[in-house]
Design a protein around this motif. Structure first.
Motif, PDB file in Angstrom:
ATOM      1  N   UNK A   1     -67.652  54.492  79.547  1.00  0.00           N
ATOM      2  CA  UNK A   1     -68.499  54.488  80.718  1.00  0.00           C
ATOM      3  C   UNK A   1     -69.701  55.403  80.529  1.00  0.00           C
ATOM      4  N   UNK A   2     -69.485  56.516  79.832  1.00  0.00           N
ATOM      5  CA  UNK A   2     -70.560  57.485  79.615  1.00  0.00           C
ATOM      6  C   UNK A   2     -71.673  56.874  78.789  1.00  0.00           C
ATOM      7  N   UNK A   3     -71.311  56.097  77.768  1.00  0.00           N
ATOM      8  CA  UNK A   3     -72.337  55.503  76.916  1.00  0.00           C
ATOM      9  C   UNK A   3     -73.182  54.511  77.696  1.00  0.00           C
ATOM     10  N   UNK A   4     -72.601  53.825  78.652  1.00  0.00           N
ATOM     11  CA  UNK A   4     -73.361  52.884  79.470  1.00  0.00           C
ATOM     12  C   UNK A   4     -74.417  53.635  80.274  1.00  0.00           C
ATOM     13  N   UNK A   5     -74.035  54.754  80.853  1.00  0.00           N
ATOM     14  CA  UNK A   5     -74.983  55.572  81.625  1.00  0.00           C
ATOM     15  C   UNK A   5     -76.066  56.138  80.705  1.00  0.00           C
ATOM     16  N   UNK A   6     -75.656  56.645  79.532  1.00  0.00           N
ATOM     17  CA  UNK A   6     -76.621  57.238  78.602  1.00  0.00           C
ATOM     18  C   UNK A   6     -77.621  56.203  78.098  1.00  0.00           C
ATOM     19  N   UNK A   7     -77.144  55.022  77.778  1.00  0.00           N
ATOM     20  CA  UNK A   7     -78.058  53.975  77.312  1.00  0.00           C
ATOM     21  C   UNK A   7     -78.937  53.488  78.466  1.00  0.00           C
ATOM     22  N   UNK A   8     -78.396  53.462  79.673  1.00  0.00           N
ATOM     23  CA  UNK A   8     -79.230  53.129  80.840  1.00  0.00           C
ATOM     24  C   UNK A   8     -80.365  54.126  81.017  1.00  0.00           C
ATOM     25  N   UNK A   9     -80.073  55.402  80.832  1.00  0.00           N
ATOM     26  CA  UNK A   9     -81.120  56.430  80.894  1.00  0.00           C
ATOM     27  C   UNK A   9     -82.119  56.218  79.759  1.00  0.00           C
ATOM     28  N   UNK A  10     -81.630  55.870  78.573  1.00  0.00           N
ATOM     29  CA  UNK A  10     -82.519  55.621  77.436  1.00  0.00           C
ATOM     30  C   UNK A  10     -83.455  54.446  77.712  1.00  0.00           C
ATOM     31  N   UNK A  11     -82.958  53.420  78.376  1.00  0.00           N
ATOM     32  CA  UNK A  11     -83.799  52.270  78.731  1.00  0.00           C
ATOM     33  C   UNK A  11     -84.922  52.717  79.666  1.00  0.00           C
ATOM     34  N   UNK A  12     -84.578  53.508  80.659  1.00  0.00           N
ATOM     35  CA  UNK A  12     -85.582  53.987  81.624  1.00  0.00           C
ATOM     36  C   UNK A  12     -86.632  54.845  80.923  1.00  0.00           C
ATOM     37  N   UNK A  13     -86.198  55.747  80.055  1.00  0.00           N
ATOM     38  CA  UNK A  13     -87.129  56.626  79.345  1.00  0.00           C
ATOM     39  C   UNK A  13     -88.028  55.812  78.410  1.00  0.00           C
ATOM     40  N   UNK A  14     -87.464  54.833  77.722  1.00  0.00           N
ATOM     41  CA  UNK A  14     -88.268  54.011  76.810  1.00  0.00           C
ATOM     42  C   UNK A  14     -89.300  53.190  77.580  1.00  0.00           C
ATOM     43  N   UNK A  15     -88.918  52.652  78.712  1.00  0.00           N
ATOM     44  CA  UNK A  15     -89.893  51.908  79.535  1.00  0.00           C
ATOM     45  C   UNK A  15     -91.014  52.833  80.003  1.00  0.00           C
ATOM     46  N   UNK A  16     -90.659  54.056  80.391  1.00  0.00           N
ATOM     47  CA  UNK A  16     -91.662  55.038  80.809  1.00  0.00           C
ATOM     48  C   UNK A  16     -92.585  55.389  79.648  1.00  0.00           C
ATOM     49  N   UNK A  17     -92.016  55.546  78.450  1.00  0.00           N
ATOM     50  CA  UNK A  17     -92.822  55.855  77.276  1.00  0.00           C
ATOM     51  C   UNK A  17     -93.793  54.724  76.955  1.00  0.00           C
ATOM     52  N   UNK A  18     -93.327  53.492  77.031  1.00  0.00           N
ATOM     53  CA  UNK A  18     -94.210  52.355  76.748  1.00  0.00           C
ATOM     54  C   UNK A  18     -95.321  52.239  77.787  1.00  0.00           C
ATOM     55  N   UNK A  19     -95.011  52.538  79.046  1.00  0.00           N
ATOM     56  CA  UNK A  19     -96.076  52.534  80.067  1.00  0.00           C
ATOM     57  C   UNK A  19     -97.124  53.595  79.756  1.00  0.00           C
ATOM     58  N   UNK A  20     -96.668  54.755  79.283  1.00  0.00           N
ATOM     59  CA  UNK A  20     -97.606  55.815  78.910  1.00  0.00           C
ATOM     60  C   UNK A  20     -98.441  55.414  77.700  1.00  0.00           C
ATOM     61  N   UNK A  21     -97.837  54.706  76.747  1.00  0.00           N
ATOM     62  CA  UNK A  21     -98.574  54.231  75.570  1.00  0.00           C
ATOM     63  C   UNK A  21     -99.626  53.208  75.986  1.00  0.00           C
ATOM     64  N   UNK A  22     -99.243  52.292  76.848  1.00  0.00           N
ATOM     65  CA  UNK A  22    -100.178  51.249  77.279  1.00  0.00           C
ATOM     66  C   UNK A  22    -101.284  51.785  78.169  1.00  0.00           C
ATOM     67  N   UNK A  23    -101.092  52.938  78.776  1.00  0.00           N
ATOM     68  CA  UNK A  23    -102.105  53.518  79.656  1.00  0.00           C
ATOM     69  C   UNK A  23    -103.147  54.329  78.887  1.00  0.00           C
ATOM     70  N   UNK A  24    -102.969  54.513  77.592  1.00  0.00           N
ATOM     71  CA  UNK A  24    -103.928  55.286  76.803  1.00  0.00           C
ATOM     72  C   UNK A  24    -105.286  54.588  76.766  1.00  0.00           C
ATOM     73  N   UNK A  25    -106.321  55.397  76.670  1.00  0.00           N
ATOM     74  CA  UNK A  25    -107.679  54.864  76.613  1.00  0.00           C
ATOM     75  C   UNK A  25    -107.975  54.302  75.237  1.00  0.00           C
TER      76      UNK A  25
END
Length: 150
Positions: A1-25
């Motif tokens: 169960x812990x790995x499911x939560x950890x990977x869910x957090x990783x998905x959220x962080x990766x999506x946030x990182x990609x949004x930050x990459x796409x927002x670069x000038x």
């Protein structure tokens, strides 16, 4: 169960990182995202590993016959090593057959890989639940019953 939560957090962080990459000038600018965003998933995984290892060792010592306790404890470490090899095999298969994992992390779809791991974790947990329900623990013997009177 812990790995499911950890990977869910990783998905959220990766999506946030990609949004930050796409927002670069421009492509030379630095992504304004701290590496500390990786801490929550690593803390969750570390805590889960610590608790899981203690539970596994306790299960081995309480439920297995005395003659196989040590080999089974050693097998636990071996199973982790085999899991790492299978993980490398999974990464190789996905790298070869999909564009999720490219050499440029900013063009990869790493969150797809994390989603696959999350689905695999859910399926594993769904398999674990009936196995845990059907398992019958060894009968506990009272130490006073085994003592002989003088």
């Amino acid at each position: 169960m812990v790995i499911i939560v950890a990977v869910g957090v990783a998905i959220i962080v990766e999506r946030k990182r990609l949004r930050a990459v796409n927002a670069r000038v421009d492509s030379l600018s630095i992504v304004p995202l701290s590496a500390f965003w990786l801490h929550p998933q690593f803390i969750i995984i570390g805590a889960g590993e610590a608790l899981q290892n203690v539970g596994r060792i306790d299960f081995f010592y309480c439920e297995f016959p005395e003659t196989v306790r040590s080999p089974d404890t050693a097998f636990a470490g071996t199973s982790i090593a085999v899991a790492f090899y299978l993980s490398s095999l999974l990464v190789g298969i996905i790298h070869k057959n999909a564009d999720w994992l490219t050499n440029n992390l900013n063009h990869s779809r790493l969150y797809y890989f994390y989603t696959l791991l999350c689905v695999m974790g859910v399926l594993n947990f769904a398999y674990f639940i009936p196995c845990a329900r059907w398992y019958r623990y060894k009968a506990k013997t009272d130490s006073t019953q085994n003592m002989s009177t003088p």
